[in-house]
Write an enzyme that holds these catalytic residues in place. Structure first.
Site, PDB file in Angstrom:
ATOM      1  N   ASP A 202      46.678  32.870  28.224  1.00 53.17           N
ATOM      2  CA  ASP A 202      45.511  32.823  29.109  1.00 53.17           C
ATOM      3  C   ASP A 202      45.612  31.520  29.891  1.00 53.17           C
ATOM      4  O   ASP A 202      45.329  30.448  29.360  1.00 53.17           O
ATOM      5  CB  ASP A 202      44.231  32.878  28.278  1.00 53.17           C
ATOM      6  CG  ASP A 202      42.964  32.723  29.115  1.00 53.17           C
ATOM      7  OD1 ASP A 202      43.081  32.481  30.342  1.00 53.17           O
ATOM      8  OD2 ASP A 202      41.861  32.821  28.549  1.00 53.17           O
TER       9      ASP A 202
ATOM     10  N   ARG B 237      35.540  34.295  42.266  1.00 55.29           N
ATOM     11  CA  ARG B 237      35.419  34.457  40.810  1.00 55.29           C
ATOM     12  C   ARG B 237      35.857  35.860  40.404  1.00 55.29           C
ATOM     13  O   ARG B 237      35.162  36.838  40.674  1.00 55.29           O
ATOM     14  CB  ARG B 237      33.988  34.188  40.380  1.00 55.29           C
ATOM     15  CG  ARG B 237      33.542  32.756  40.679  1.00 55.29           C
ATOM     16  CD  ARG B 237      32.072  32.555  40.402  1.00 55.29           C
ATOM     17  NE  ARG B 237      31.772  32.794  39.001  1.00 55.29           N
ATOM     18  CZ  ARG B 237      31.927  31.894  38.026  1.00 55.29           C
ATOM     19  NH1 ARG B 237      32.366  30.684  38.312  1.00 55.29           N
ATOM     20  NH2 ARG B 237      31.627  32.188  36.787  1.00 55.29           N
TER      21      ARG B 237
ATOM     22  N   LYS C 266      39.574  28.896  39.520  1.00 58.72           N
ATOM     23  CA  LYS C 266      39.692  27.521  39.049  1.00 58.72           C
ATOM     24  C   LYS C 266      40.763  26.820  39.885  1.00 58.72           C
ATOM     25  O   LYS C 266      40.543  26.551  41.054  1.00 58.72           O
ATOM     26  CB  LYS C 266      39.971  27.517  37.548  1.00 58.72           C
ATOM     27  CG  LYS C 266      38.830  28.153  36.739  1.00 58.72           C
ATOM     28  CD  LYS C 266      39.059  28.052  35.251  1.00 58.72           C
ATOM     29  CE  LYS C 266      37.893  28.637  34.476  1.00 58.72           C
ATOM     30  NZ  LYS C 266      38.063  30.056  34.142  1.00 58.72           N
TER      31      LYS C 266
ATOM     32  N   THR D  16      41.878  33.599  35.400  1.00 63.00           N
ATOM     33  CA  THR D  16      40.821  33.717  36.398  1.00 63.00           C
ATOM     34  C   THR D  16      41.451  33.374  37.749  1.00 63.00           C
ATOM     35  O   THR D  16      42.605  32.969  37.827  1.00 63.00           O
ATOM     36  CB  THR D  16      39.671  32.735  36.121  1.00 63.00           C
ATOM     37  OG1 THR D  16      40.220  31.426  35.970  1.00 63.00           O
ATOM     38  CG2 THR D  16      38.923  33.107  34.854  1.00 63.00           C
TER      39      THR D  16
ATOM     40  N   TYR E 263      33.322  52.546  46.671  1.00 57.31           N
ATOM     41  CA  TYR E 263      33.684  52.859  45.288  1.00 57.31           C
ATOM     42  C   TYR E 263      35.138  53.293  45.260  1.00 57.31           C
ATOM     43  O   TYR E 263      35.567  54.089  46.086  1.00 57.31           O
ATOM     44  CB  TYR E 263      32.826  54.004  44.752  1.00 57.31           C
ATOM     45  CG  TYR E 263      31.960  53.619  43.578  1.00 57.31           C
ATOM     46  CD1 TYR E 263      32.521  53.004  42.455  1.00 57.31           C
ATOM     47  CD2 TYR E 263      30.601  53.884  43.565  1.00 57.31           C
ATOM     48  CE1 TYR E 263      31.734  52.658  41.371  1.00 57.31           C
ATOM     49  CE2 TYR E 263      29.799  53.541  42.491  1.00 57.31           C
ATOM     50  CZ  TYR E 263      30.384  52.931  41.388  1.00 57.31           C
ATOM     51  OH  TYR E 263      29.603  52.576  40.324  1.00 57.31           O
TER      52      TYR E 263
END
Length: 476
Positions: free
Chosen positions: A223, A258, A252, A249, A68
């Site tokens: 984006d 991801r 891609k 992202t 964490y």
């Protein structure tokens, strides 16, 4: 009483905490193996997917998943983050380097779990509830997170919490209508203009968008989720010189795991961009997320290291060449493409002129082991029956496909379309359920599937060795 005597590790060895997946959960193990074989055996043409490397997968499956680390490096809410801090800082440094950015001008938050959370964090940082936004509408190739809503319902959180007025492509050309966009902005006066898309085959005029945003004192956000690998390699225009915020992202065309990245311009205090660093970091955590996924951040760092290598530039160049090969082959067969071609990694195929829709084309391709997705085309009357098919080249280019190979892929797509038309006619109905019933029995479909799989098996597979997949997982 000797049976009570044991070494300290014996009890641990008998628990499930140190047992390989294959032994601990054979059911999940087998499904993973089946998915590996599916990926190896199919022609993966979904424009938002790619095949990442073995090194990325090793980092993503590492012990870093245990930690964490809420907060930023050097300012965590938990102890024990000395190594995690180095990992995250390395990822941030590599993210800036991948896009040739200076750290005194740009910063980046590498914690977003996905492109969607990166986008909503950007909106949280820039806007107040009910501020006005303009993004490319979904039917024109935009993304859900750019303010998607229908006449009856606000779909995305970006439309629920903010006032959305989408702009469109010109239905006759398939290109962004910048003149109409400017006229709409003059009346609407948005606080934010979003550029970027999930199904737009052309590059962007960032200078024109910047001028429109400046006219109204608006922020400009790009984006680049789909094209970020192409931007990093110089195969598409870079938005960084003109935008306030850039999101992407990482899986891609960047070919990582991801996740998402949120880049922010560091302006002078008291200016429009003056406090974006603080606002963006706060928007990611604590506003929209909890602890970052450190294993994924490490995997992103590995992918970004690969992006900086010369071989990645060659890869990105090949992605575009391959998309052009698909476009030209489909056009030779007389098919219509949105915008008349492509400048990036995808082709948007308009099926309406031949009497097909995206639903049926996607289903027959699935039956052939060709993985694509249905997609709306400007002018569609219903998002539930989209008129197009989106075809991307990033994944198969990672499998060493060149132009001649994509010519064959396009030929398979042509054969699929012709089969779909025959099956549709034979079913005597336009309903999808009747089409699927007729499709299931078709011998030509089964024969073509065998050819597709044989073709796919000729190419290497990134990330894992197909020979390691057990025989039990290789059957349909």
């Amino acid at each position: 009483m000797s049976h009570w005597i044991s070494s300290p590790g014996d009890e641990f060895k008998n628990t499930c905490l140190n047992v390989p997946l294959q032994k601990e959960d054979p059911e999940i193990y087998e499904l993973i193996q089946k998915e590996k074989w599916r990926q190896y055996s199919c022609l993966e043409l979904i424009a938002s997917e790619n095949f990442t490397s073995q090194a990325v997968m090793e980092a993503n499956g590492s012990a870093l998943t245990n930690k964490y680390s809420e907060g930023l490096p050097g300012a965590r809410y938990y102890g024990g983050n000395e190594h995690i801090d180095v990992v995250e800082n390395l990822c941030r440094t590599r993210a800036l380097k991948a896009f040739q950015l200076k750290s005194e001008e740009w910063g980046v938050n590498v914690q977003p779990y996905s492109g969607t959370t990166a986008n909503f964090s950007a909106l949280t940082a820039l806007l107040n509830p009910h501020d006005r936004i303009m993004g490319l509408e979904l039917a024109s190739g935009g993304h859900l997170t750019h303010g998607h809503q229908t006449a009856k319902k606000k779909i995305s959180s970006s439309a629920i919490y903010f006032e959305s007025f989408p702009y469109q492509v010109n239905p006759s050309t398939g290109l962004i209508d910048y003149d109409k966009l400017e006229a709409q902005a003059d009346g609407y006066r948005p606080k934010l203009i979003i550029c970027g898309a999930s199904a737009y085959p052309r590059d962007w005029d960032y200078a024109r968008l910047r001028a429109i945003a400046d006219k109204h004192g608006a922020y400009l956000m790009a984006d680049i989720a789909h094209i970020s690998g192409l931007v990093a390699a110089g195969e598409q225009s870079s938005p960084f010189a003109l935008c306030d915020i850039v999101t992407t992202t990482t899986h891609k065309t960047l070919r990582g795991p991801r996740a998402g990245l949120l880049f922010f311009h560091k302006g002078e205090k008291g200016t429009l961009r003056g406090d974006l660093e603080e606002r963006c970091n706060f928007a990611v955590f604590p506003s929209n997320q909890g602890g970052p996924h450190n294993n994924t951040i490490a995997a992103v760092a590995v992918a970004l290291k690969q992006v900086a290598e010369p071989s990645f530039k060659q890869y990105a160049s090949q992605v575009r060449k391959n998309a052009k090969a698909v476009a030209e082959t489909l056009q030779k067969h007389g098919y219509k493409l949105a915008s008349g071609g492509t400048e990036n990694h995808l082709v948007l195929w308009d099926l309406r002129p031949i009497g097909l829709n995206g639903n049926k084309m996607e289903k027959i391709c699935d039956a052939l082991n060709i993985t694509v997705n249905k997609n709306s085309i400007a002018g569609d009357s219903s998002a539930f029956v989209p008129g197009g098919l989106r075809v991307g080249t990033a994944a198969l280019t990672s499998r060493s496909f060149k132009e001649k190979d994509f010519v064959q892929v396009a030929e398979f797509l042509h054969q699929a379309a012709q089969l779909a038309l025959k099956i549709q006619e034979r079913s005597g109905s336009k309903l999808l359920k009747d089409f699927l019933a007729a499709l299931e029995k078709d011998a030509d479909v089964k024969a073509l599937r065998v050819k597709v799989e044989q073709f796919a098996h000729q190419f290497p597979m990134p990330g894992f060795d197909p020979a390691s997949v057990p025989e039990s997982a290789r059957h349909h």
